[in-house]
Design a protein around this motif. Sequence first.
Motif, PDB file in Angstrom:
ATOM      1  N   UNK A   1       0.732  -1.155  -0.094  1.00  0.00           N
ATOM      2  CA  UNK A   1       0.061   0.144  -0.350  1.00  0.00           C
ATOM      3  C   UNK A   1       0.915   1.270  -0.053  1.00  0.00           C
ATOM      4  N   UNK A   2       0.553   2.242  -0.749  1.00  0.00           N
ATOM      5  CA  UNK A   2       1.071   3.448  -0.807  1.00  0.00           C
ATOM      6  C   UNK A   2       0.288   4.741  -0.344  1.00  0.00           C
ATOM      7  N   UNK A   3      -1.029   4.427  -0.380  1.00  0.00           N
ATOM      8  CA  UNK A   3      -2.032   5.494  -0.040  1.00  0.00           C
ATOM      9  C   UNK A   3      -2.456   5.064   1.310  1.00  0.00           C
ATOM     10  N   UNK A   4      -2.183   5.760   2.603  1.00  0.00           N
ATOM     11  CA  UNK A   4      -2.525   5.340   3.711  1.00  0.00           C
ATOM     12  C   UNK A   4      -4.037   5.550   4.108  1.00  0.00           C
ATOM     13  N   UNK A   5      -4.960   6.545   3.395  1.00  0.00           N
ATOM     14  CA  UNK A   5      -6.362   6.462   3.472  1.00  0.00           C
ATOM     15  C   UNK A   5      -6.909   5.146   2.604  1.00  0.00           C
ATOM     16  N   UNK A   6      -6.242   4.440   2.016  1.00  0.00           N
ATOM     17  CA  UNK A   6      -6.900   3.373   1.239  1.00  0.00           C
ATOM     18  C   UNK A   6      -6.464   2.182   1.925  1.00  0.00           C
ATOM     19  N   UNK A   7      -5.545   2.255   2.976  1.00  0.00           N
ATOM     20  CA  UNK A   7      -5.419   1.243   3.792  1.00  0.00           C
ATOM     21  C   UNK A   7      -3.934   0.865   3.568  1.00  0.00           C
ATOM     22  N   UNK A   8      -3.199   0.314   4.417  1.00  0.00           N
ATOM     23  CA  UNK A   8      -1.896  -0.180   4.488  1.00  0.00           C
ATOM     24  C   UNK A   8      -1.634  -1.486   5.217  1.00  0.00           C
ATOM     25  N   UNK A   9      -0.945  -2.409   4.464  1.00  0.00           N
ATOM     26  CA  UNK A   9      -1.015  -3.726   5.166  1.00  0.00           C
ATOM     27  C   UNK A   9       0.731  -4.049   5.498  1.00  0.00           C
ATOM     28  N   UNK A  10       0.904  -4.573   6.730  1.00  0.00           N
ATOM     29  CA  UNK A  10       2.077  -4.603   7.230  1.00  0.00           C
ATOM     30  C   UNK A  10       2.126  -6.058   7.805  1.00  0.00           C
ATOM     31  N   UNK A  11       2.844  -6.995   7.221  1.00  0.00           N
ATOM     32  CA  UNK A  11       2.528  -8.473   7.377  1.00  0.00           C
ATOM     33  C   UNK A  11       3.573  -9.375   7.605  1.00  0.00           C
ATOM     34  N   UNK A  12       3.441 -10.479   8.274  1.00  0.00           N
ATOM     35  CA  UNK A  12       4.454 -11.438   8.278  1.00  0.00           C
ATOM     36  C   UNK A  12       3.671 -13.018   8.086  1.00  0.00           C
ATOM     37  N   UNK A  13       4.490 -13.763   7.282  1.00  0.00           N
ATOM     38  CA  UNK A  13       3.895 -14.885   6.733  1.00  0.00           C
ATOM     39  C   UNK A  13       4.962 -15.831   7.098  1.00  0.00           C
ATOM     40  N   UNK A  14       4.605 -17.139   7.171  1.00  0.00           N
ATOM     41  CA  UNK A  14       5.486 -18.475   7.301  1.00  0.00           C
ATOM     42  C   UNK A  14       6.247 -18.729   5.880  1.00  0.00           C
ATOM     43  N   UNK A  15       7.462 -18.443   6.158  1.00  0.00           N
ATOM     44  CA  UNK A  15       8.453 -18.654   4.875  1.00  0.00           C
ATOM     45  C   UNK A  15       8.036 -20.015   4.189  1.00  0.00           C
ATOM     46  N   UNK A  16       7.679 -21.115   4.735  1.00  0.00           N
ATOM     47  CA  UNK A  16       7.501 -22.477   4.284  1.00  0.00           C
ATOM     48  C   UNK A  16       6.436 -22.599   3.160  1.00  0.00           C
ATOM     49  N   UNK A  17       5.109 -21.908   3.698  1.00  0.00           N
ATOM     50  CA  UNK A  17       4.031 -22.092   2.794  1.00  0.00           C
ATOM     51  C   UNK A  17       3.385 -20.823   2.835  1.00  0.00           C
ATOM     52  N   UNK A  18       3.806 -19.561   3.223  1.00  0.00           N
ATOM     53  CA  UNK A  18       2.951 -18.526   3.033  1.00  0.00           C
ATOM     54  C   UNK A  18       1.797 -18.151   4.031  1.00  0.00           C
ATOM     55  N   UNK A  19       1.630 -19.094   5.051  1.00  0.00           N
ATOM     56  CA  UNK A  19       0.515 -18.997   5.825  1.00  0.00           C
ATOM     57  C   UNK A  19       0.849 -17.619   6.787  1.00  0.00           C
ATOM     58  N   UNK A  20      -0.474 -17.067   7.170  1.00  0.00           N
ATOM     59  CA  UNK A  20      -0.212 -15.691   7.652  1.00  0.00           C
ATOM     60  C   UNK A  20       0.075 -15.798   9.191  1.00  0.00           C
ATOM     61  N   UNK A  21       1.141 -15.167   9.661  1.00  0.00           N
ATOM     62  CA  UNK A  21       1.302 -15.127  11.236  1.00  0.00           C
ATOM     63  C   UNK A  21       0.421 -13.993  11.808  1.00  0.00           C
ATOM     64  N   UNK A  22       0.844 -12.598  11.109  1.00  0.00           N
ATOM     65  CA  UNK A  22       0.066 -11.691  11.511  1.00  0.00           C
ATOM     66  C   UNK A  22      -0.178 -10.651  10.620  1.00  0.00           C
ATOM     67  N   UNK A  23      -1.087  -9.529  10.367  1.00  0.00           N
ATOM     68  CA  UNK A  23      -1.065  -8.561   9.590  1.00  0.00           C
ATOM     69  C   UNK A  23      -1.536  -7.435  10.417  1.00  0.00           C
TER      70      UNK A  23
END
Length: 246
Positions: free
Chosen positions: A114-136
């Motif tokens: 995301x580059x437009x704060x008012x459209x939403x920004x997403x900072x995230x962490x995924x498991x390297x092995x399979x891309x499963x979401x750890x947190x967003x």
Amino acid sequence: DNAFHVAIADGTIYFGSSVTDQVYAVDAESGEVRWTFAAEGPVRFAPTVAAGRVYFGSDDGYVYCLGADSGALEWKHRAGPSDEKVIGNGRMISLWPVRTSVLVDRGTVYFAAGVFPYEGLYIGALKAADGAVEWVNDTVGDRAHELEFGGISPHGYLLASSKILYVPSGRAMPAAFDRGTGKFLFATPPGGKRGGTWALLDKDRLVAGVDLSGTPDKQAYDARSGRPQGEAFAWFNGIDMAAMAD
């Protein structure tokens, strides 16, 4: 985009293109192209190579994981909430492009979209092995009114200490997030018309910034609190800075 940054591992050079939207693996000795992989948008930062895999983000709004030897897709993750598109830099891109590097450490993949704060920004962490979401963290864009220059606009190579993830920004200075939970910790104050996507982590000091009203500039901050420490170095006209052991 003046040049494509590269990553080199095990005799192979990896780089992405903002022109062809592809990632290339090139033999470092012969220059022969070993494989290419096509994303659906510009790739603006060097891939990250870790444990036999290649990770990168694209303006198409996805984080990708490829096999380093074959270039085959192992998984991909959409960073934003949908595939909505806009025109950016003359191209069709995601409303939430991944315009940071993809940082891999201790089995976790970190990204920002995301580059437009008012459209939403997403900072995230995924498991390297399979891309499963750890947190967003999908709420930091809501705090744009609290931060200088209208909030952060994630853009640049991510940095991490043992506990903190640092996200460089375009017009503002880096913001800090808890590596374990994604909680927003602080945004470093620019202290004037100062900003840029460049940042360096040196033990307990975060050095960041490119420009101060047209003059090359680097500012130092306490890496744990974001408190300004002033100009830490004599600085001459240049582009980059590297830290050695001493």
